[in-house]
Design a protein around this motif. Sequence first.
Motif, PDB file in Angstrom:
ATOM      1  N   VAL A 183       0.841  -1.201   0.000  1.00 32.38           N
ATOM      2  CA  VAL A 183       0.000   0.000   0.000  1.00 32.38           C
ATOM      3  C   VAL A 183       0.876   1.251   0.000  1.00 32.38           C
ATOM      4  O   VAL A 183       0.626   2.205  -0.738  1.00 32.38           O
ATOM      5  CB  VAL A 183      -0.955  -0.013   1.208  1.00 32.38           C
ATOM      6  N   LEU A 184       1.928   1.238   0.802  1.00 31.58           N
ATOM      7  CA  LEU A 184       2.831   2.380   0.858  1.00 31.58           C
ATOM      8  C   LEU A 184       3.507   2.617  -0.489  1.00 31.58           C
ATOM      9  O   LEU A 184       3.610   3.758  -0.950  1.00 31.58           O
ATOM     10  CB  LEU A 184       3.878   2.160   1.954  1.00 31.58           C
ATOM     11  N   ILE A 185       3.965   1.559  -1.133  1.00 36.34           N
ATOM     12  CA  ILE A 185       4.608   1.697  -2.442  1.00 36.34           C
ATOM     13  C   ILE A 185       3.625   2.276  -3.458  1.00 36.34           C
ATOM     14  O   ILE A 185       3.971   3.158  -4.244  1.00 36.34           O
ATOM     15  CB  ILE A 185       5.149   0.333  -2.914  1.00 36.34           C
ATOM     16  N   THR A 186       2.384   1.804  -3.436  1.00 37.54           N
ATOM     17  CA  THR A 186       1.371   2.299  -4.374  1.00 37.54           C
ATOM     18  C   THR A 186       1.072   3.768  -4.137  1.00 37.54           C
ATOM     19  O   THR A 186       0.998   4.563  -5.085  1.00 37.54           O
ATOM     20  CB  THR A 186       0.086   1.462  -4.239  1.00 37.54           C
ATOM     21  N   VAL A 187       0.917   4.148  -2.890  1.00 37.17           N
ATOM     22  CA  VAL A 187       0.618   5.548  -2.566  1.00 37.17           C
ATOM     23  C   VAL A 187       1.798   6.458  -2.932  1.00 37.17           C
ATOM     24  O   VAL A 187       1.612   7.545  -3.488  1.00 37.17           O
ATOM     25  CB  VAL A 187       0.245   5.690  -1.071  1.00 37.17           C
ATOM     26  N   MET A 188       3.008   5.996  -2.650  1.00 37.90           N
ATOM     27  CA  MET A 188       4.184   6.808  -2.988  1.00 37.90           C
ATOM     28  C   MET A 188       4.339   6.951  -4.499  1.00 37.90           C
ATOM     29  O   MET A 188       4.689   8.032  -4.992  1.00 37.90           O
ATOM     30  CB  MET A 188       5.443   6.196  -2.379  1.00 37.90           C
ATOM     31  N   THR A 189       4.069   5.893  -5.243  1.00 39.50           N
ATOM     32  CA  THR A 189       4.147   5.966  -6.702  1.00 39.50           C
ATOM     33  C   THR A 189       3.113   6.941  -7.240  1.00 39.50           C
ATOM     34  O   THR A 189       3.418   7.753  -8.123  1.00 39.50           O
ATOM     35  CB  THR A 189       3.936   4.574  -7.316  1.00 39.50           C
ATOM     36  N   GLY A 206       1.861   9.445  -5.653  1.00 39.66           N
ATOM     37  CA  GLY A 206       2.323  10.788  -5.277  1.00 39.66           C
ATOM     38  C   GLY A 206       3.416  11.298  -6.201  1.00 39.66           C
ATOM     39  O   GLY A 206       3.426  12.475  -6.579  1.00 39.66           O
ATOM     40  N   LEU A 207       4.340  10.421  -6.580  1.00 42.30           N
ATOM     41  CA  LEU A 207       5.388  10.835  -7.525  1.00 42.30           C
ATOM     42  C   LEU A 207       4.812  11.201  -8.884  1.00 42.30           C
ATOM     43  O   LEU A 207       5.243  12.169  -9.511  1.00 42.30           O
ATOM     44  CB  LEU A 207       6.416   9.708  -7.682  1.00 42.30           C
ATOM     45  N   VAL A 208       3.836  10.431  -9.350  1.00 44.98           N
ATOM     46  CA  VAL A 208       3.211  10.733 -10.640  1.00 44.98           C
ATOM     47  C   VAL A 208       2.530  12.090 -10.589  1.00 44.98           C
ATOM     48  O   VAL A 208       2.667  12.911 -11.507  1.00 44.98           O
ATOM     49  CB  VAL A 208       2.213   9.616 -11.032  1.00 44.98           C
ATOM     50  N   VAL A 209       1.813  12.365  -9.511  1.00 43.10           N
ATOM     51  CA  VAL A 209       1.135  13.661  -9.382  1.00 43.10           C
ATOM     52  C   VAL A 209       2.150  14.797  -9.314  1.00 43.10           C
ATOM     53  O   VAL A 209       1.986  15.837  -9.968  1.00 43.10           O
ATOM     54  CB  VAL A 209       0.216  13.664  -8.134  1.00 43.10           C
ATOM     55  N   ALA A 210       3.234  14.612  -8.563  1.00 42.34           N
ATOM     56  CA  ALA A 210       4.252  15.660  -8.440  1.00 42.34           C
ATOM     57  C   ALA A 210       4.934  15.922  -9.775  1.00 42.34           C
ATOM     58  O   ALA A 210       5.122  17.088 -10.172  1.00 42.34           O
ATOM     59  CB  ALA A 210       5.285  15.263  -7.385  1.00 42.34           C
ATOM     60  N   ILE A 211       5.287  14.870 -10.490  1.00 44.53           N
ATOM     61  CA  ILE A 211       5.933  15.049 -11.800  1.00 44.53           C
ATOM     62  C   ILE A 211       4.964  15.696 -12.779  1.00 44.53           C
ATOM     63  O   ILE A 211       5.351  16.563 -13.568  1.00 44.53           O
ATOM     64  CB  ILE A 211       6.457  13.693 -12.329  1.00 44.53           C
ATOM     65  N   TRP A 212       3.714  15.289 -12.733  1.00 41.10           N
ATOM     66  CA  TRP A 212       2.724  15.870 -13.643  1.00 41.10           C
ATOM     67  C   TRP A 212       2.520  17.361 -13.367  1.00 41.10           C
ATOM     68  O   TRP A 212       2.367  18.151 -14.291  1.00 41.10           O
ATOM     69  CB  TRP A 212       1.394  15.122 -13.512  1.00 41.10           C
ATOM     70  N   LYS A 213       2.550  17.743 -12.077  1.00 42.03           N
ATOM     71  CA  LYS A 213       2.405  19.166 -11.749  1.00 42.03           C
ATOM     72  C   LYS A 213       3.614  19.974 -12.214  1.00 42.03           C
ATOM     73  O   LYS A 213       3.475  21.095 -12.681  1.00 42.03           O
ATOM     74  CB  LYS A 213       2.209  19.354 -10.241  1.00 42.03           C
ATOM     75  N   LEU A 214       4.807  19.398 -12.057  1.00 44.87           N
ATOM     76  CA  LEU A 214       6.019  20.125 -12.424  1.00 44.87           C
ATOM     77  C   LEU A 214       6.232  20.190 -13.933  1.00 44.87           C
ATOM     78  O   LEU A 214       6.700  21.204 -14.452  1.00 44.87           O
ATOM     79  CB  LEU A 214       7.244  19.475 -11.767  1.00 44.87           C
ATOM     80  N   ALA A 215       5.909  19.110 -14.634  1.00 47.78           N
ATOM     81  CA  ALA A 215       6.256  19.045 -16.049  1.00 47.78           C
ATOM     82  C   ALA A 215       5.058  18.695 -16.923  1.00 47.78           C
ATOM     83  O   ALA A 215       5.231  18.160 -18.018  1.00 47.78           O
ATOM     84  CB  ALA A 215       7.358  18.010 -16.244  1.00 47.78           C
ATOM     85  N   GLY A 216       3.873  19.004 -16.483  1.00 49.52           N
ATOM     86  CA  GLY A 216       2.665  18.655 -17.232  1.00 49.52           C
ATOM     87  C   GLY A 216       2.609  19.294 -18.610  1.00 49.52           C
ATOM     88  O   GLY A 216       2.268  18.635 -19.598  1.00 49.52           O
TER      89      GLY A 216
END
Length: 66
Positions: free
Chosen positions: A30-36, A38-48
């Motif tokens: 569950v932690l790995i899924t949530v962290m992944t 979160g990374l996708v959302v952060a990357i999408w916000k920075l480089a969308g």
Amino acid sequence: MSLHLTRLFLTLLLKPRPARKERGDVPGWVLITVMTAGLVVAIWKLAGKQLAEMLAAALSSVSNGN
């Protein structure tokens, strides 16, 4: 001799096994899924915008035949 091996094989095969106590590391997955996510959302916000431009350029080059 063959009869003894057959009996041994069937005894081992049909012997009831105790239930496993450990069922897996669900919180870790569950932690790995949530962290992944979160990374996708952060990357999408920075480089969308750049990602959308790259995708549009790639799709136009494929559809234009270049």
